[in-house]
Design a protein around this motif. Structure first.
Motif, mmCIF file in Angstrom:
data_model
loop_
_atom_site.group_PDB
_atom_site.id
_atom_site.type_symbol
_atom_site.label_atom_id
_atom_site.label_comp_id
_atom_site.label_asym_id
_atom_site.label_seq_id
_atom_site.Cartn_x
_atom_site.Cartn_y
_atom_site.Cartn_z
ATOM 1 N N VAL A 25 -34.664 -36.178 -19.292
ATOM 2 C CA VAL A 25 -33.734 -35.676 -19.621
ATOM 3 C C VAL A 25 -33.137 -34.303 -19.585
ATOM 4 O O VAL A 25 -33.995 -33.691 -19.007
ATOM 5 C CB VAL A 25 -33.820 -36.011 -21.492
ATOM 6 C CG1 VAL A 25 -33.623 -37.646 -21.532
ATOM 7 C CG2 VAL A 25 -34.734 -35.428 -22.227
ATOM 8 N N ASP A 26 -31.775 -34.032 -19.868
ATOM 9 C CA ASP A 26 -31.380 -32.694 -19.537
ATOM 10 C C ASP A 26 -32.248 -31.770 -20.748
ATOM 11 O O ASP A 26 -32.749 -32.330 -21.634
ATOM 12 C CB ASP A 26 -30.008 -32.501 -19.485
ATOM 13 C CG ASP A 26 -29.177 -33.104 -20.818
ATOM 14 O OD1 ASP A 26 -29.872 -33.154 -21.930
ATOM 15 O OD2 ASP A 26 -27.971 -33.217 -20.725
ATOM 16 N N LEU A 27 -32.102 -30.383 -20.639
ATOM 17 C CA LEU A 27 -32.721 -29.641 -21.440
ATOM 18 C C LEU A 27 -32.012 -29.757 -22.767
ATOM 19 O O LEU A 27 -32.663 -29.503 -23.923
ATOM 20 C CB LEU A 27 -32.832 -28.154 -20.975
ATOM 21 C CG LEU A 27 -33.632 -27.316 -21.469
ATOM 22 C CD1 LEU A 27 -35.331 -27.447 -21.524
ATOM 23 C CD2 LEU A 27 -33.463 -25.683 -21.111
ATOM 24 N N GLU A 28 -30.759 -29.796 -22.701
ATOM 25 C CA GLU A 28 -30.087 -29.859 -24.028
ATOM 26 C C GLU A 28 -30.623 -31.300 -25.023
ATOM 27 O O GLU A 28 -30.771 -30.908 -26.247
ATOM 28 C CB GLU A 28 -28.527 -30.177 -23.885
ATOM 29 C CG GLU A 28 -27.817 -28.911 -23.252
ATOM 30 C CD GLU A 28 -27.662 -27.689 -24.294
ATOM 31 O OE1 GLU A 28 -27.819 -27.863 -25.589
ATOM 32 O OE2 GLU A 28 -27.803 -26.588 -23.764
ATOM 33 N N THR A 29 -30.710 -32.283 -24.438
ATOM 34 C CA THR A 29 -31.517 -33.531 -24.912
ATOM 35 C C THR A 29 -32.927 -33.090 -25.541
ATOM 36 O O THR A 29 -33.184 -33.293 -26.655
ATOM 37 C CB THR A 29 -31.532 -34.648 -24.267
ATOM 38 O OG1 THR A 29 -30.129 -34.963 -23.757
ATOM 39 C CG2 THR A 29 -31.982 -35.724 -24.859
ATOM 40 N N GLY A 30 -33.763 -32.454 -24.577
ATOM 41 C CA GLY A 30 -35.041 -32.271 -24.994
ATOM 42 C C GLY A 30 -35.050 -31.083 -26.227
ATOM 43 O O GLY A 30 -35.693 -31.252 -27.122
ATOM 44 N N ALA A 33 -34.033 -32.854 -29.313
ATOM 45 C CA ALA A 33 -35.363 -33.946 -29.929
ATOM 46 C C ALA A 33 -36.413 -32.969 -30.492
ATOM 47 O O ALA A 33 -37.038 -33.349 -31.449
ATOM 48 C CB ALA A 33 -35.895 -34.443 -28.480
ATOM 49 N N LEU A 34 -36.626 -31.711 -30.021
ATOM 50 C CA LEU A 34 -37.583 -30.798 -30.441
ATOM 51 C C LEU A 34 -37.096 -29.885 -31.920
ATOM 52 O O LEU A 34 -37.563 -29.255 -32.323
ATOM 53 C CB LEU A 34 -38.063 -29.798 -29.494
ATOM 54 C CG LEU A 34 -38.928 -30.659 -28.350
ATOM 55 C CD1 LEU A 34 -39.446 -29.761 -27.200
ATOM 56 C CD2 LEU A 34 -40.209 -31.328 -29.058
ATOM 57 N N TYR A 42 -33.705 -22.643 -23.527
ATOM 58 C CA TYR A 42 -33.565 -22.064 -22.274
ATOM 59 C C TYR A 42 -34.578 -20.998 -21.806
ATOM 60 O O TYR A 42 -34.994 -20.782 -20.904
ATOM 61 C CB TYR A 42 -32.182 -21.733 -21.871
ATOM 62 C CG TYR A 42 -31.346 -23.010 -21.380
ATOM 63 C CD1 TYR A 42 -31.193 -23.304 -20.083
ATOM 64 C CD2 TYR A 42 -30.511 -23.559 -22.343
ATOM 65 C CE1 TYR A 42 -30.642 -24.383 -19.804
ATOM 66 C CE2 TYR A 42 -29.835 -24.698 -22.055
ATOM 67 C CZ TYR A 42 -29.801 -25.110 -20.345
ATOM 68 O OH TYR A 42 -28.986 -26.093 -20.197
ATOM 69 N N GLU A 43 -34.624 -20.063 -22.874
ATOM 70 C CA GLU A 43 -35.858 -19.015 -22.963
ATOM 71 C C GLU A 43 -37.330 -19.495 -22.416
ATOM 72 O O GLU A 43 -37.884 -19.099 -21.828
ATOM 73 C CB GLU A 43 -35.609 -18.167 -24.152
ATOM 74 C CG GLU A 43 -36.561 -17.201 -24.052
ATOM 75 C CD GLU A 43 -36.634 -16.405 -25.478
ATOM 76 O OE1 GLU A 43 -37.797 -15.735 -25.806
ATOM 77 O OE2 GLU A 43 -35.752 -16.287 -26.212
ATOM 78 N N LEU A 49 -42.592 -21.612 -20.871
ATOM 79 C CA LEU A 49 -43.316 -21.787 -22.185
ATOM 80 C C LEU A 49 -43.018 -22.907 -22.992
ATOM 81 O O LEU A 49 -43.178 -23.237 -24.091
ATOM 82 C CB LEU A 49 -43.254 -20.687 -23.026
ATOM 83 C CG LEU A 49 -43.933 -19.475 -22.316
ATOM 84 C CD1 LEU A 49 -43.658 -18.076 -23.165
ATOM 85 C CD2 LEU A 49 -45.495 -19.571 -22.212
ATOM 86 N N TYR A 50 -42.079 -23.796 -22.159
ATOM 87 C CA TYR A 50 -41.413 -24.814 -23.060
ATOM 88 C C TYR A 50 -42.568 -26.028 -23.459
ATOM 89 O O TYR A 50 -43.531 -25.957 -22.625
ATOM 90 C CB TYR A 50 -40.250 -26.011 -22.047
ATOM 91 C CG TYR A 50 -39.534 -26.504 -22.880
ATOM 92 C CD1 TYR A 50 -38.310 -25.980 -23.532
ATOM 93 C CD2 TYR A 50 -39.555 -28.065 -23.036
ATOM 94 C CE1 TYR A 50 -37.339 -26.564 -24.208
ATOM 95 C CE2 TYR A 50 -38.652 -28.644 -23.735
ATOM 96 C CZ TYR A 50 -37.432 -28.119 -24.290
ATOM 97 O OH TYR A 50 -36.586 -28.884 -24.962
ATOM 98 N N PRO A 51 -42.513 -26.580 -24.781
ATOM 99 C CA PRO A 51 -43.561 -27.029 -25.120
ATOM 100 C C PRO A 51 -44.048 -28.361 -24.559
ATOM 101 O O PRO A 51 -45.188 -29.056 -24.870
ATOM 102 C CB PRO A 51 -43.346 -27.435 -26.690
ATOM 103 C CG PRO A 51 -41.898 -27.330 -26.839
ATOM 104 C CD PRO A 51 -41.334 -26.413 -25.599
#
Length: 76
Positions: A25-30, A33-34, A42-43, A49-51
């Motif tokens: 999924v795109d980062l916005e969806t991720g 969800a989180l 985005y950072e 460092l995304y979980p």
């Protein structure tokens, strides 16, 4: 329509929405969800460092759904 959608803000995703996601999924969806804000998500992705696992495809980030579901305790 949910109250949070009316306000223009999402407060996360339901279990059913999460389980219906495609393989990536795109980062916005991720982020949704989180329950991460756009800038923070985005950072974290930019710094590696995304979980959960994130793929970089050109200028776009894609979150691997299996890792996302595992992180959230919803893995099959």
């Amino acid at each position: 329509m949910r109250d949070d959608e009316i306000a223009g803000r999402s407060k996360g995703m339901s279990r059913e929405e999460l389980l219906a996601l495609p393989a990536a999924v795109d980062l916005e969806t991720g982020n949704r969800a989180l329950r991460l804000g756009r800038s923070k998500g985005y950072e974290l992705a930019k710094r590696g460092l995304y979980p959960c696992k994130v793929l970089r495809l050109g200028n776009a980030y894609r979150v691997v759904t299996a890792d996302l579901l595992d992180l959230l305790g919803l893995a099959a």
